[in-house]
Design an enzyme around this catalytic site. Structure first.
Site, mmCIF file in Angstrom:
data_model
loop_
_atom_site.group_PDB
_atom_site.id
_atom_site.type_symbol
_atom_site.label_atom_id
_atom_site.label_comp_id
_atom_site.label_asym_id
_atom_site.label_seq_id
_atom_site.Cartn_x
_atom_site.Cartn_y
_atom_site.Cartn_z
ATOM 1 N N SER A 65 -9.201 6.815 -28.421
ATOM 2 C CA SER A 65 -10.005 5.606 -28.589
ATOM 3 C C SER A 65 -9.018 4.450 -28.695
ATOM 4 O O SER A 65 -7.822 4.666 -28.939
ATOM 5 C CB SER A 65 -10.804 5.723 -29.893
ATOM 6 N N TYR A 123 -11.607 8.172 -38.849
ATOM 7 C CA TYR A 123 -11.673 8.103 -37.380
ATOM 8 C C TYR A 123 -10.348 7.566 -36.825
ATOM 9 O O TYR A 123 -9.761 8.138 -35.905
ATOM 10 C CB TYR A 123 -12.836 7.194 -36.976
ATOM 11 N N LYS A 177 -7.814 9.698 -34.587
ATOM 12 C CA LYS A 177 -7.553 9.277 -33.197
ATOM 13 C C LYS A 177 -6.065 8.956 -32.995
ATOM 14 O O LYS A 177 -5.534 9.204 -31.919
ATOM 15 C CB LYS A 177 -8.433 8.083 -32.820
#
Ligand code: NAD
Length: 261
Positions: free
Chosen positions: A143, A156, A160
């Site tokens: 991402s 997150y 990532k």
């Protein structure tokens, strides 16, 4: 168009959103597809849709955080389709809270799906890629949050970023076996994962849903546009079909300029 003729792609989270679009695009390029997803019903429906494109496709039920299920699903895929040439480690979820309000259980759930899932699917597929003697291509769905942080997304962003470390290591270890590893880093894509976040972020940040889209999600892009599933699928096709180790250990941002390297 790049060809994946008769290659087999094992794609996690392929029953929805980005993974589904990659599965369809790869099938159009001639690949046989393993739709590996927690949601078996949706995986079977996606596989049936893909089979209409004239390739073989199977749905397999797998929770990517479960070691036995991942190993069994890869074996099932090899038994049905003969090999695994491409792994797309894509399954993911989002949970948003300020870091001081994150429960340990939610932190662990996020890291398990994004990092344990990437490790377990990598291990199972790399074993097969070595055993086949044909090598392969491993693609992680990172991402912009593999490069950059945003409010409310501690696990997150952590996970990532971690995928880039995993890809670099697999690129080094895999080279001798003709196995490549790369990361795609999309900006916001309007999938169910993002649709769910819009009202949640509006509530947490005390702003309207339109403001979340305009001033949070797309604020830093060059043109105020969402990245699309088709954009991401094209990059996946490029990585999967690239023929040599010249392109390995890389992470490519596809985000309408939100993040520039
Ligand atoms: P989505 O919600 O549309 O699809 C995710 C799929 O993963 C679903 O089919 C779901 O059933 C499956 N899944 C969830 N947990 C699983 C598990 N434990 N085991 C197996 N399957 C599981 O989401 P999406 O937006 O297509 O996201 C796909 C990936 O792309 C994720 O890794 C996400 O972090 C990443 N990503 C998304 C965006 C975005 O803006 N949508 C941006 C950058 C990166």
């Amino acid at each position: 168009m790049a060809s994946l003729d008769n290659k087999v792609a094992y794609i996690t989270g392929a029953a929805s959103g980005i993974g589904k679009e990659i599965a369809i695009e790869f099938a159009r390029a001639g690949a046989h597809i393993v739709v590996a997803d927690l949601n078996k019903e949706a995986a079977d429906a996606t596989a049936a849709e893909i089979a209409k494109l004239g390739v073989k496709a199977i749905g397999v039920a797998v929770d990517v955080t479960n070691e036995e299920q991942v190993d069994a699903s890869v074996q099932q895929a090899v038994a049905a389709l003969g090999n695994i040439d491409v792994l797309i480690s894509n399954a993911g979820i989002q949970i948003v809270h300020p870091v001081h309000e994150f429960s340990f259980a939610d932190w662990k759930k996020m890291l398990a799906i994004h990092l344990d899932g990437a490790f377990l699917t990598t291990r199972a597929c790399v074993k097969q890629m070595i055993a086949s003697g044909k090598g392969g291509s491993i693609i992680y769905m990172g991402s912009v949050h593999s490069k950059e942080a945003s409010l409310l997304k501690a696990p997150y962003v952590t996970a990532k970023h971690g995928l880039i470390g995993l890809a670099k290591t697999v690129a080094k270890e895999g080279a001798a076996h003709n196995i490549r590893a790369n990361v795609i880093c999309p900006g916001f894509v309007r999938t169910p994962l993002v649709e769910k976040q819009i009202p949640e972020q509006a509530k947490t940040l005390g702003i309207s849903e339109q403001e979340v889209v305009k001033n949070v999600m797309l604020k830093e892009t060059v043109d105020g546009e969402f990245t699309t599933t088709a954009d991401v699928a094209q990059v996946a096709l490029m990585f999967a079909s690239f023929p040599t180790n010249a392109l390995t250990g890389q992470s490519l941002v596809v985000s309408h300029g939100w993040f520039m390297q």
